[in-house]
Write a protein that holds these residues in place. Structure first.
Motif, PDB file in Angstrom:
ATOM      1  N   LEU A 109       0.820  -1.207   0.000  1.00 55.99           N
ATOM      2  CA  LEU A 109       0.000   0.000   0.000  1.00 55.99           C
ATOM      3  C   LEU A 109       0.858   1.263   0.000  1.00 55.99           C
ATOM      4  CD1 LEU A 109      -2.838  -1.100   2.455  1.00 55.99           C
ATOM      5  CD2 LEU A 109      -3.017  -0.767  -0.013  1.00 55.99           C
ATOM      6  N   ALA A 160       1.749   1.708  -3.512  1.00 58.58           N
ATOM      7  CA  ALA A 160       0.568   2.158  -4.258  1.00 58.58           C
ATOM      8  C   ALA A 160       0.372   3.651  -4.079  1.00 58.58           C
ATOM      9  CB  ALA A 160      -0.673   1.396  -3.791  1.00 58.58           C
ATOM     10  N   GLY A 161       0.581   4.139  -2.838  1.00 59.69           N
ATOM     11  CA  GLY A 161       0.448   5.561  -2.583  1.00 59.69           C
ATOM     12  C   GLY A 161       1.477   6.381  -3.329  1.00 59.69           C
ATOM     13  N   HIS A 201      -3.359   3.769  -6.204  1.00 57.18           N
ATOM     14  CA  HIS A 201      -3.635   3.706  -4.779  1.00 57.18           C
ATOM     15  C   HIS A 201      -5.106   3.358  -4.536  1.00 57.18           C
ATOM     16  CE1 HIS A 201      -2.900   5.737  -0.582  1.00 57.18           C
ATOM     17  NE2 HIS A 201      -3.018   4.415  -0.505  1.00 57.18           N
ATOM     18  N   CYS A 248      -6.543  -0.009  -2.675  1.00 56.76           N
ATOM     19  CA  CYS A 248      -7.378   0.095  -1.472  1.00 56.76           C
ATOM     20  C   CYS A 248      -8.710  -0.624  -1.649  1.00 56.76           C
ATOM     21  CB  CYS A 248      -7.611   1.557  -1.117  1.00 56.76           C
ATOM     22  SG  CYS A 248      -6.160   2.387  -0.425  1.00 56.76           S
ATOM     23  N   THR A 271      -8.713   7.996  -1.403  1.00 61.48           N
ATOM     24  CA  THR A 271      -7.950   7.691  -2.612  1.00 61.48           C
ATOM     25  C   THR A 271      -8.845   7.670  -3.848  1.00 61.48           C
ATOM     26  OG1 THR A 271      -8.198   5.289  -2.305  1.00 61.48           O
ATOM     27  CG2 THR A 271      -6.278   6.329  -1.298  1.00 61.48           C
TER      28      THR A 271
END
Length: 282
Positions: free
Chosen positions: A136, A139-140, A147, A151, A201
């Motif tokens: 994660l 991903a951010g 992201h 999520c 997100t």
């Protein structure tokens, strides 16, 4: 041609003896009750089975149980996984059951066909808590779209097809909670509450857009499952995860984490939209 497309059998290309038209009509009627990935899988299974019948000079409505057993053995000899063989036999049995209910044939030749014994444990590689955290984080760093996808799959447990089919107009607000209208398997629409991080997100991903798909590819078209799988593999590699990870691995991780945290099985089953609790446990 338009008639064939209504029947959803255009990709089958059946050429089976004198019952060809009847078989196409029966398959079209059977497939008409399904949509999405289920339709794709059933069409593929029936194409495989009908081709096998044709190659062995058998008519689809003239087979016996023995022939279907031999079809299963041929799949095994070709190296098909037990789950694949079991699924294709299930499709064939469902098709013949439909034919008997519609009185197209008198008896179902697949009624007592033996199916492979499946393992109760899954073979999908999930992520542990540390791996999921690293995933994660990457991903951010990758951007809002990636992201948001990560999520929805890992924190809300959506199937990749459910996430990709969502539009901006499916987002909502109920009792102060951000929600998303999702089309589940079988076409049932449900309202899913979004985790706070997921909601943030998703809204970052859509920006100022007020319509169209939530997830767009580089050509500003709806992202497909293959593109989503590439995103997940790229993020896993950046996170230093050496396992073979797919979008379904994130859903698997969501379910495992929820059960490990003590969430009741029924609640996890409902969140995962599983018809059978045994699927959730596996």
């Amino acid at each position: 041609m338009s008639h064939v497309e209504v029947l959803p059998v255009s990709a089958l290309a059946l050429t089976v003896d004198t019952d060809c038209v009847d078989v196409q009509l029966a398959i079209g009627g059977f497939l008409a009750g399904y949509s999405g990935n289920t339709l794709v899988a059933y069409r593929q299974d029936l194409r495989c089975y009908v081709s096998w019948c044709w190659n062995h000079e058998l008519t689809v409505f003239g087979v016996r149980r023995t022939h279907i057993e031999l079809f299963a053995r041929s799949l095994e000899l070709a190296g098909a996984a037990r789950a694949t063989t079991a699924r294709r036999l299930s499709t064939v049995a469902s098709f013949y059951r439909y034919c008997t209910e519609e009185e197209i044939i008198a008896t179902n030749p697949a009624t007592n066909v033996r199916r492979p014994r499946l393992r109760h444990e899954t073979t999908i590689h999930g992520l542990d808590r540390n791996e999921l955290g690293a995933f994660l984080v990457q991903a951010g760093l990758s951007g809002a779209r990636d992201h948001a996808l990560a999520c929805l799959l890992a924190l809300n447990g959506l199937r990749v097809s459910e996430a990709l089919n969502c539009d901006v107009g499916d987002l909502g607000l109920e009792r102060g909670h951000h929600t998303l209208r999702v089309q589940r398997k079988g076409g049932k629409a449900v309202i899913v509450p979004l985790a706070p991080r997921t909601a943030r997100t998703v809204y970052l991903a859509i920006g100022e857009r007020d319509e169209g798909p939530i997830f767009l590819n580089a050509r500003h078209e709806r992202m497909d499952r293959h593109q989503a799988a590439r995103v997940v593999r790229r993020l896993a590699k950046r996170a230093g995860i050496e396992k073979r990870i797919s979008p379904h691995s994130l859903r698997h991780s969501f379910i495992t984490a929820a059960l490990d945290a003590g969430v009741p099985l029924r609640d996890v089953q409902e969140a995962a939209s599983h018809a059978d609790p045994r699927t959730t446990m596996r």
